[in-house]
Design an enzyme around this catalytic site. Structure first.
Site, PDB file in Angstrom:
ATOM      1  N   ARG A 241       0.858  -1.186   0.000  1.00  0.00           N
ATOM      2  CA  ARG A 241       0.000   0.000   0.000  1.00  0.00           C
ATOM      3  C   ARG A 241       0.891   1.231   0.000  1.00  0.00           C
ATOM      4  O   ARG A 241       1.900   1.298   0.695  1.00  0.00           O
ATOM      5  CB  ARG A 241      -0.927   0.026   1.223  1.00  0.00           C
ATOM      6  N   GLU A 269      -4.685   7.021  -5.536  1.00  0.00           N
ATOM      7  CA  GLU A 269      -4.872   6.226  -6.747  1.00  0.00           C
ATOM      8  C   GLU A 269      -6.221   6.568  -7.379  1.00  0.00           C
ATOM      9  O   GLU A 269      -7.216   6.666  -6.672  1.00  0.00           O
ATOM     10  CB  GLU A 269      -4.792   4.729  -6.416  1.00  0.00           C
ATOM     11  N   HIS A 288      -1.148  -0.432  -9.838  1.00  0.00           N
ATOM     12  CA  HIS A 288      -1.741  -1.357  -8.862  1.00  0.00           C
ATOM     13  C   HIS A 288      -2.216  -2.645  -9.548  1.00  0.00           C
ATOM     14  O   HIS A 288      -3.381  -3.050  -9.430  1.00  0.00           O
ATOM     15  CB  HIS A 288      -2.906  -0.688  -8.122  1.00  0.00           C
TER      16      HIS A 288
END
Length: 335
Positions: A241, A269, A288
């Site tokens: 993360r 994000e 991601h």
């Protein structure tokens, strides 16, 4: 069994439940597909009446005590994702309702993605590619490094870290692991790995890979002071993360050219177009996607568990309350 799938109709559900996987779930029980928008908590409470199994996904409402007041026959919660902290609640565990997730199913694919990021950055694959596409023939390999015989540090272990250790074994590395919730027994199968203090992990590694969960104690855990401990030339890889690393401090370190990074996750994000990370040469960026190949396997893992539960077999992916309390909490933000 009566099964409720809370994921709304749309591209995400289509990816997670392609027709063959959806048909398999429908062969297990009577499925109530949510063909509306994302359910509200009140709507979920009503839809849970008469439901034996609730299948959740990203964005599903939390199964709080209030929501569970509508669950008169709920026996199992299956989450087609990793962390269940936004789905489950203390009330779920107090009522003894088993919770399963696809966290372990994701782990091998995330580990594979991390290995790909490591090799891409160490071999400067993106740099060579960009130069070649601009008409150049790079005449130096000074930036190229290798994993063979390298010193690798883990910040956190978890399922992903354990899978990554297996993938790293052929490179004959020295791996040091910092994780206050793990022990030497967790890595006993890997002779090249030892537990170590955080400063030792950071100061002694050619590559540092982050696998910690996002919790109050890990927000901006790697701040300017700790990032300064990384040796010159170190590669920092983060597919956990973004908020575990102080992004501003990382940008400052990267601008010096002292270290490199491969990042699959970010504090915000999607990564803003204005992010300075987009303009740095010493960083490999990904949106991601380290665990992307998991796709429909997430739902298959949950269906496997539903079948085991229906057959009275032990669950293989059950999330204990202790594990729940230490999983990533995505709603947390650094101050």
């Amino acid at each position: 069994m009566n099964i409720l799938v809370t994921l709304p109709a749309g591209p995400q559900r289509d990816v997670l439940f392609p027709s063959d996987v959806a048909s398999r779930l429908e062969s297990v029980g009577i499925v109530d597909w949510n063909d509306d928008d994302q359910l509200t908590s009140a709507e979920l409470r009503e839809r849970l009446r008469g439901v034996d199994v609730c299948v959740t996904g990203w964005g599903s409402p939390t199964l709080s005590a209030d929501v569970l007041d509508g669950a008169d026959s709920l026996e199992l919660i299956g989450h087609v994702g990793g962390s269940v902290t936004s789905i489950a609640s203390p009330a779920v565990y107090e009522r003894g309702i088993p919770v399963v997730s696809a966290n372990r199913a994701m782990a091998p694919f995330v580990a594979e993605g991390i290995l790909a990021y490591m090799l891409t950055a160490l071999r400067d694959t993106t740099g060579f590619d960009a130069a070649m596409k601009n008409g150049a023939w790079p005449g130096t390999c000074e930036r190229t490094e290798t994993l063979f015989g390298s010193s690798i540090g883990f910040v956190g272990l978890g399922d992903v870290g354990e899978e990554l250790l297996s993938l790293l074994a052929p490179f004959d590395p020295t791996v040091r692991v910092y994780d206050p919730y793990a022990s030497a027994e967790d890595i006993a199968a890997f002779e090249f790995a030892t537990m170590a203090a955080l400063d030792t992990v950071l100061e002694s590694s050619d590559v540092v890979s982050i696998h910690a969960s996002k919790t109050p104690e890990t927000l901006h855990m790697l701040d300017a002071e700790l990032l300064s401990m990384l040796p010159d030339g170190c590669l920092l890889v983060n597919a956990a993360r973004g908020a575990i690393v102080d992004e501003d401090a990382l940008v400052d370190e990267l601008r010096t050219g002292r270290i490199r990074a491969a990042l699959d996750v970010f504090e915000e994000e999607p990564l803003p177009e204005s992010s300075p990370l987009r303009d740095l040469d010493d960083v490999v960026l990904g949106p991601h996607v380290a665990g992307a190949p998991t796709r429909y396997r997430l739902a298959e893992t949950v269906i496997d568990e539903i079948e085991r539960f229906d057959g009275g077999e032990p669950l293989e992916n059950r999330v204990s309350r202790e594990r729940y309390e230490h999983m990533t909490q995505d709603w947390l933000e650094a101050e």
